[in-house]
Design an enzyme around this catalytic site. Sequence first.
Site, mmCIF file in Angstrom:
data_model
loop_
_atom_site.group_PDB
_atom_site.id
_atom_site.type_symbol
_atom_site.label_atom_id
_atom_site.label_comp_id
_atom_site.label_asym_id
_atom_site.label_seq_id
_atom_site.Cartn_x
_atom_site.Cartn_y
_atom_site.Cartn_z
ATOM 1 N N PHE A 11 0.764 -1.078 0.043
ATOM 2 C CA PHE A 11 0.110 -0.076 0.049
ATOM 3 C C PHE A 11 0.990 1.337 -0.022
ATOM 4 O O PHE A 11 0.970 1.962 -0.965
ATOM 5 C CB PHE A 11 -0.933 -0.234 1.307
ATOM 6 C CG PHE A 11 -1.532 1.536 1.630
ATOM 7 C CD1 PHE A 11 -2.316 2.028 0.451
ATOM 8 C CD2 PHE A 11 -1.509 1.731 2.892
ATOM 9 C CE1 PHE A 11 -2.831 3.414 1.261
ATOM 10 C CE2 PHE A 11 -2.154 2.816 3.294
ATOM 11 C CZ PHE A 11 -2.829 3.502 2.350
ATOM 12 N N GLY A 45 2.474 -7.760 -0.530
ATOM 13 C CA GLY A 45 2.359 -6.882 -1.462
ATOM 14 C C GLY A 45 1.773 -7.590 -2.834
ATOM 15 O O GLY A 45 1.580 -8.813 -2.975
ATOM 16 N N SER A 93 7.185 -4.892 5.260
ATOM 17 C CA SER A 93 6.732 -5.329 6.400
ATOM 18 C C SER A 93 5.448 -5.684 6.427
ATOM 19 O O SER A 93 4.456 -4.817 6.045
ATOM 20 C CB SER A 93 7.212 -4.492 7.678
ATOM 21 O OG SER A 93 6.705 -5.209 8.994
ATOM 22 N N GLY A 112 23.297 -2.182 6.012
ATOM 23 C CA GLY A 112 24.820 -2.534 5.297
ATOM 24 C C GLY A 112 24.938 -2.182 3.950
ATOM 25 O O GLY A 112 25.719 -1.408 3.498
ATOM 26 N N TYR A 119 5.380 -7.466 15.721
ATOM 27 C CA TYR A 119 5.659 -6.544 15.058
ATOM 28 C C TYR A 119 6.138 -5.305 15.932
ATOM 29 O O TYR A 119 7.283 -4.657 15.393
ATOM 30 C CB TYR A 119 4.371 -5.924 14.716
ATOM 31 C CG TYR A 119 4.287 -4.761 13.545
ATOM 32 C CD1 TYR A 119 4.804 -4.756 12.409
ATOM 33 C CD2 TYR A 119 3.509 -3.487 14.127
ATOM 34 C CE1 TYR A 119 4.844 -3.562 11.512
ATOM 35 C CE2 TYR A 119 3.636 -2.609 13.107
ATOM 36 C CZ TYR A 119 3.961 -2.531 11.864
ATOM 37 O OH TYR A 119 3.863 -1.406 11.100
ATOM 38 N N LYS A 143 9.728 -3.564 15.239
ATOM 39 C CA LYS A 143 9.731 -2.077 14.785
ATOM 40 C C LYS A 143 11.021 -1.309 15.938
ATOM 41 O O LYS A 143 11.641 -0.414 15.511
ATOM 42 C CB LYS A 143 8.597 -1.681 14.723
ATOM 43 C CG LYS A 143 7.848 -2.024 13.572
ATOM 44 C CD LYS A 143 8.431 -1.219 12.160
ATOM 45 C CE LYS A 143 7.675 -1.902 10.945
ATOM 46 N NZ LYS A 143 8.298 -1.293 9.586
ATOM 47 N N TYR A 201 23.605 2.515 13.450
ATOM 48 C CA TYR A 201 24.476 2.710 12.438
ATOM 49 C C TYR A 201 24.670 4.181 12.100
ATOM 50 O O TYR A 201 25.751 4.487 11.603
ATOM 51 C CB TYR A 201 23.514 1.931 10.962
ATOM 52 C CG TYR A 201 23.878 0.680 10.885
ATOM 53 C CD1 TYR A 201 23.659 -0.421 11.445
ATOM 54 C CD2 TYR A 201 24.851 0.243 9.599
ATOM 55 C CE1 TYR A 201 24.134 -1.621 11.193
ATOM 56 C CE2 TYR A 201 25.255 -1.023 9.277
ATOM 57 C CZ TYR A 201 24.862 -1.949 10.196
ATOM 58 O OH TYR A 201 25.408 -3.066 9.811
#
Length: 327
Positions: free
Chosen positions: A12, A37, A76, A103, A146, A150, A160
Site C-alpha cells: 500500500f 504486496g 513489512s 549494510g 511487530y 519495529k 548505524y
Amino acid sequence: MKRVLITGAAGFLGSHLCDRFIKDGYHVIAMDNLITGRLKNIEHLFPLENFEFHNHDISNFVHVAGELDYILHFASPASPIDYLKIPIQTLKVGSLGTHNLLGLAKVKNAKMLIASTSEVYGDPEVHPQTEEYWGNVNPIGPRGVYDEAKRFQEAITMAYHRFHKVETRIIRIFNTYGPRMRLNDGRVLPAFIGQALRGEDLTVFGDGTQTRSFCYVDDLVEGICRLLHSDYAEPVNVGNPDEITIGEFAEEIIKLTGTSQKVIYKELPSDDPKKRRPDITKAKEILGWEPKVDREEGLQLTYDFFKSLSKNELSEVDHYNFDKYIK
Ligand code: UDP
C-alpha cells in the site's frame, strides 16, 4: 538521475512512494517478495525505463547493482491479521531485513529512511503521543512480533547512524488509509468498507470506544519526502491528529456507503491499544508539514477505489475473522 531503492514497493505505502518518486524524476528500484504486496499496485510502472522491479526477500542478503542515493525501507507486514499469520517473517524483516539494508546503505553511501510505527508506543499511557514517550508494549502478545521488530529496527538504525555515520531518518507512521489498501488485511477501514459493499454488518471490536486518528496516504507521502530531505536523524511522528472512536468511524462508513446494514460487536483482540493520536509538533516545526486532506474527502477517494474493484476481489473475505488465527 538520482536512484532510490524502495522495499515493500508492491504494498500500500510502497506503491504510492514508487508513484511519487517516479513523478519527481528518480530512477526507482522496487523490491518486494510479494507475501503481502501485490504487483497490481505497481504494474502501471513496469513499462517505464526509470523503473525496475526485483522479487526478493530482504531478510536475505540484498544486492543492488550500481549507485544508490536513497533507500526507503517499507517492507513489512503491517496489520494485526498479518502478524498473526506470518509472525516469524514479520520479526525477520524488521530485524534481519533492516540490518541488510543498513549494510547496503553503508557501502553505497546512501541515505536511508525507515518506516517505523505508532505501534512502538504500544497501548500508550501518554496521550497524545510525543516522540519522547518510550511506550507501553507487551513483548510476548500477538502484536509483540511487530512492535518489538519495529523497536529493534529503530535501535539498529540509530546504532548505524551513530557508529557508522550512515545518514538515517526514522518516521513513526500512525494509521494511514487510501486507495490500494488490501481488502483482506483485517484493518478497520477496508474491513468496514468491504462489509458495506458486500451487504454485511460492520464488525466493531470491543465496545467501539477505542480511538484512532486516520491520515490520508497523500499527506503521509508528502511527510516522508520532507523527512527524507531534512537533516533530522531522530524519530518524527507523521499522522493526522483528528481522533475518532471506532464506533463513530463505523457510523461515518455507514453514511458514506449508504448501507442499510448495522453495527455488530465482536470481542476486542488482545493488546488492542485503547487510544492513539499523534502529537505532530515536531513534524510541523522541523518539516513544515501538517495533513491537508480531511476525513470526509479522504474517505470518499478511498471508497471510490474500493467501489471500482471486481466482484472476485470483493469476495476475498477470510480476513476479519481474527478467531481463526488466534486459536
Ligand atoms: N477494528 C474493528 N473492526 C474490524 C477491524 C478492526 O473494530 O473489523 C478495530 C480494532 O480492534 C482497532 C481499530 O479498529 O481498535 C483499528 O484497527 P486496525 O487493525 O485498523 O489498526 P491498529 O489496531 O493497528 O491501529
